[in-house]
Scaffold this active site. Structure first.
Site, PDB file in Angstrom:
ATOM      1  N   ASP A  56     -16.281  -2.455   9.588  1.00  0.00           N
ATOM      2  CA  ASP A  56     -14.654  -2.052   9.443  1.00  0.00           C
ATOM      3  C   ASP A  56     -14.695  -2.305   7.964  1.00  0.00           C
ATOM      4  O   ASP A  56     -14.610  -3.121   7.373  1.00  0.00           O
ATOM      5  CB  ASP A  56     -13.775  -3.055  10.046  1.00  0.00           C
ATOM      6  CG  ASP A  56     -12.325  -2.825   9.791  1.00  0.00           C
ATOM      7  OD1 ASP A  56     -11.890  -2.328   8.588  1.00  0.00           O
ATOM      8  OD2 ASP A  56     -11.696  -2.483  10.668  1.00  0.00           O
ATOM      9  N   HIS A  57     -14.704  -0.982   7.194  1.00  0.00           N
ATOM     10  CA  HIS A  57     -14.932  -0.863   5.814  1.00  0.00           C
ATOM     11  C   HIS A  57     -13.896  -1.785   5.201  1.00  0.00           C
ATOM     12  O   HIS A  57     -13.761  -2.236   3.763  1.00  0.00           O
ATOM     13  CB  HIS A  57     -15.138   0.216   5.163  1.00  0.00           C
ATOM     14  CG  HIS A  57     -13.964   1.062   4.946  1.00  0.00           C
ATOM     15  ND1 HIS A  57     -13.174   1.721   5.872  1.00  0.00           N
ATOM     16  CD2 HIS A  57     -13.072   1.394   3.887  1.00  0.00           C
ATOM     17  CE1 HIS A  57     -12.168   2.396   5.569  1.00  0.00           C
ATOM     18  NE2 HIS A  57     -12.182   2.259   4.197  1.00  0.00           N
ATOM     19  N   LYS A  79     -13.555  -4.852   1.308  1.00  0.00           N
ATOM     20  CA  LYS A  79     -12.700  -4.565   0.317  1.00  0.00           C
ATOM     21  C   LYS A  79     -12.389  -6.073  -0.761  1.00  0.00           C
ATOM     22  O   LYS A  79     -12.182  -7.040   0.105  1.00  0.00           O
ATOM     23  CB  LYS A  79     -11.246  -3.963   0.515  1.00  0.00           C
ATOM     24  CG  LYS A  79     -11.601  -2.568   0.988  1.00  0.00           C
ATOM     25  CD  LYS A  79     -10.280  -1.867   1.189  1.00  0.00           C
ATOM     26  CE  LYS A  79     -10.348  -0.360   1.903  1.00  0.00           C
ATOM     27  NZ  LYS A  79     -10.616   0.580   0.567  1.00  0.00           N
ATOM     28  N   HIS A 104      -8.415  -1.503  10.672  1.00  0.00           N
ATOM     29  CA  HIS A 104      -8.115  -2.128   9.307  1.00  0.00           C
ATOM     30  C   HIS A 104      -7.120  -3.051   9.340  1.00  0.00           C
ATOM     31  O   HIS A 104      -7.306  -4.158   8.634  1.00  0.00           O
ATOM     32  CB  HIS A 104      -7.941  -0.997   8.489  1.00  0.00           C
ATOM     33  CG  HIS A 104      -9.029   0.137   8.337  1.00  0.00           C
ATOM     34  ND1 HIS A 104     -10.259  -0.104   8.917  1.00  0.00           N
ATOM     35  CD2 HIS A 104      -8.994   1.495   8.582  1.00  0.00           C
ATOM     36  CE1 HIS A 104     -11.201   0.994   8.580  1.00  0.00           C
ATOM     37  NE2 HIS A 104     -10.152   2.182   8.358  1.00  0.00           N
ATOM     38  N   LYS A 115      -1.245   3.551  -1.224  1.00  0.00           N
ATOM     39  CA  LYS A 115      -0.898   2.234  -1.451  1.00  0.00           C
ATOM     40  C   LYS A 115      -1.113   1.448  -0.076  1.00  0.00           C
ATOM     41  O   LYS A 115      -0.856   1.700   0.946  1.00  0.00           O
ATOM     42  CB  LYS A 115       0.625   1.948  -1.716  1.00  0.00           C
ATOM     43  CG  LYS A 115       0.835   0.339  -2.172  1.00  0.00           C
ATOM     44  CD  LYS A 115       2.278   0.098  -2.896  1.00  0.00           C
ATOM     45  CE  LYS A 115       3.281   0.113  -1.935  1.00  0.00           C
ATOM     46  NZ  LYS A 115       4.651   0.045  -2.949  1.00  0.00           N
TER      47      LYS A 115
HETATM   48  C1  BG6 Z   1     -10.844   5.727   7.636  1.00  0.00           C
HETATM   49  C2  BG6 Z   1      -9.737   6.449   8.295  1.00  0.00           C
HETATM   50  O1  BG6 Z   1     -11.293   4.473   8.549  1.00  0.00           O
HETATM   51  O2  BG6 Z   1     -10.145   4.937   6.506  1.00  0.00           O
HETATM   52  C3  BG6 Z   1      -9.157   7.391   7.300  1.00  0.00           C
HETATM   53  O3  BG6 Z   1     -10.371   7.223   9.221  1.00  0.00           O
HETATM   54  C4  BG6 Z   1      -8.624   6.658   6.323  1.00  0.00           C
HETATM   55  O4  BG6 Z   1      -8.226   8.332   8.078  1.00  0.00           O
HETATM   56  C5  BG6 Z   1      -9.510   5.769   5.491  1.00  0.00           C
HETATM   57  O5  BG6 Z   1      -8.004   7.712   5.355  1.00  0.00           O
HETATM   58  C6  BG6 Z   1      -8.917   5.125   4.351  1.00  0.00           C
HETATM   59  O6  BG6 Z   1     -10.058   4.372   3.820  1.00  0.00           O
HETATM   60  P1  BG6 Z   1      -9.624   3.608   2.383  1.00  0.00           P
HETATM   61  O7  BG6 Z   1     -10.880   3.028   1.933  1.00  0.00           O
HETATM   62  O8  BG6 Z   1      -9.628   4.822   1.516  1.00  0.00           O
HETATM   63  O9  BG6 Z   1      -8.446   3.046   2.064  1.00  0.00           O
END
Ligand code: BG6
Length: 483
Positions: free
Chosen positions: A179-180, A184, A242, A340
């Site tokens: 979950d990226h 962060k 997220h 944001k």
């Molecule tokens: C992804 C979603 O997981 O996260 C996208 O599928 C979204 O829709 C993106 O734009 C947002 O990631 P970040 O790192 O740009 O906030």
């Protein structure tokens, strides 16, 4: 610890994720000196191309600025240990062929290690066949790890099915679910802020906090990926993963130690105290054309009568002694007025005070852009009279850490996976509870048990539906004049 002699295999090497995130992150790590010694990178995809063509594409993913010779030199080095293999995602022959290539590379190593990190930058439709194909044909004698990324199913049942199938081939210890948001910088900072500061720890509960908002805003719509988006919607795209991840770190009890299992045990525990979301605690929106920008339904890949939400605000409750009664509002919108992502913790009013009608304290953690933390306090207006003035104690990273480059989420996560650290990856049981919270509301939205609700329209580029302000006020949020 980093293992030398590691091959990183990027499957789906010509796809969007690999292009935008995986390769730039690998290069970033290399540039900063964080890739293992004797690392090798192998791109894998269906597209047939020779190495020269692959290197050309790789270079274009890395976006080297003109006249930056030092970076250009690093790119050349990076390419010197990258190779490419084309093949399918379904057949054993393709994986055998990939394995042959990996064996050849490893044959050149001096060391004894044979370590492989497989990064699946692929759509979920092939997760299972690829997981199986790799396990059966490309498993090395050393350490093997596999990285996968959402969507992990669409609800509790489909997630269990997907996880179950992958588990037949890869153990939990070998699996790294990204979950990226967990990579962060400001999300990683929550743990330090909460557990290294007595000043914050003591008021971190229902006695001091009135309400919490976790907000995601993006100024662009779903143009170009309407097909994917329409099947998933904003709740599955952003909230269920997220924002819920951020919430769990923000609200969990102090882990027994800094270890991955202790941290994730606490996250699971707090998530289990959250009952499924109620319809009346949910506001859904869909953007419509405005300011020369198209509406969601104007996208050809979206069904003309789609009721898929592109905006959602929903309030969660945590049934435990620390948080009972505190509303946690998660909200996310596409095609709104700004980019944001932030956490806003609003404290309660000063009670029985000598000061009337003063602003509430707020602690804001800005995750992106312009990472910062600020605390809204009341202070005496300087001068010969006493009046409370709301001010901000402001820790803006650009100012305070001007010379520090903040790492990309994917850099941080790939490095963790190389080291075998699971702390910032999603454990199987964590996913399960996350889906339990969201599954009933998602089924309702899809009209599985009655007519599907209609999202309210909001203009492209606006703050979101006009119903949003009354919605958050209903949960006790009070706008201070500082906005
Ligand atoms: C992804 C979603 O997981 O996260 C996208 O599928 C979204 O829709 C993106 O734009 C947002 O990631 P970040 O790192 O740009 O906030």
């Amino acid at each position: 610890e980093l293992k030398d002699d590691t091959i990183i295999i990027v499957l789906g090497a010509s796809g969007d994720l690999a292009k935008k995130k995986t390769f730039p992150a690998l290069f970033g790590l290399y540039r900063m000196g964080f890739l293992p010694k004797d690392v090798h990178i192998v791109g894998y995809a269906r597209t047939k191309m020779d190495e020269a063509e692959f290197h050309k594409r790789e270079t274009s993913y890395l976006k080297v600025p003109d006249n930056d010779e030092e970076t250009a030199k690093k790119v050349e080095e990076f390419k010197s240990f990258s190779t490419y293999v084309s093949g399918g995602y379904e057949d054993a022959e393709s994986f055998k062929n990939l394995n042959k290539h990996l064996d050849e590379i490893e044959g050149k190593y001096q060391g004894s290690g044979r370590n492989r990190l497989f990064y699946l930058a692929l759509p979920p439709s092939v997760f299972i066949t690829v997981g199986k194909g790799l396990r059966e044909n490309c498993y090395a004698t050393g350490i093997n790890r596999i990285i996968v990324e959402k969507p992990f199913g669409k609800d509790t049942d489909s997630c269990r099915e997907l996880l179950g199938s992958l588990k037949q081939h890869w153990t939990e210890d070998e699996t790294f679910r990204i979950d990226h948001y967990l990579g962060k910088e400001m999300v990683k900072n929550i743990l330090v802020l909460r557990f290294a500061n007595v000043a914050l720890t003591s008021g971190w509960d229902k006695n001091s906090i009135s309400n919490v908002q976790i907000t995601f805003k993006e100024p662009f719509g779903t143009e170009g990926r309407g097909g994917y988006f329409d099947e998933f919607g904003i709740i599955r795209d952003i909230l269920q993963n997220h924002l819920l991840q951020v919430l769990s770190i923000l609200t969990m009890e102090r882990p027994v130690s800094f270890s991955a299992e202790d941290i994730r045990d606490e996250k699971v525990k707090v998530l289990r105290a959250i009952p499924p979301i109620q319809r009346e605690d949910t506001l859904l929106g869909q953007y419509v054309a405005a300011n020369g920008k198209p509406g969601y339904l104007d996208d050809d890949t979206v069904p003309h009568n789609s009721v898929c939400p592109t905006f959602a605000a929903t309030t969660l409750w945590i049934n435990n002694p620390r948080w009972e009664g505190v509303p946690f509002i998660l909200k996310a919108g596409k095609a709104v007025n700004e980019a944001k992502v932030e956490i806003r913790i609003q404290y309660k009013d000063v009670t029985q005070g000598i000061f009337k009608d003063i602003a509430r304290n707020e602690l804001v953690i800005r995750i992106q852009p312009t990472e910062s933390i600020y605390l809204k306090l009341n202070t005496k207006t300087p001068g010969l009279y006493t009046r409370a003035l709301p001010i901000e104690m402001d820790l803006t990273y650009k100012r305070r850490f001007a010379d520090t480059k903040i790492p990309e989420a994917y850099e941080s996560l790939i490095l963790d996976a190389l080291k075998g650290d699971h702390s910032n990856f999603v454990r199987d049981d964590e996913l399960d509870v996350a889906w339990k919270i969201f599954t009933p509301i998602l089924h309702w939205i899809e009209g599985r048990n009655g007519p599907a609700p209609r999202p309210v329209p909001y203009p492209y580029g606006s703050r979101g539906p006009k119903e949003l302000d009354p919605f958050i006020q209903k949960y006790g949020f009070r706008r201070s004049d500082q906005g």
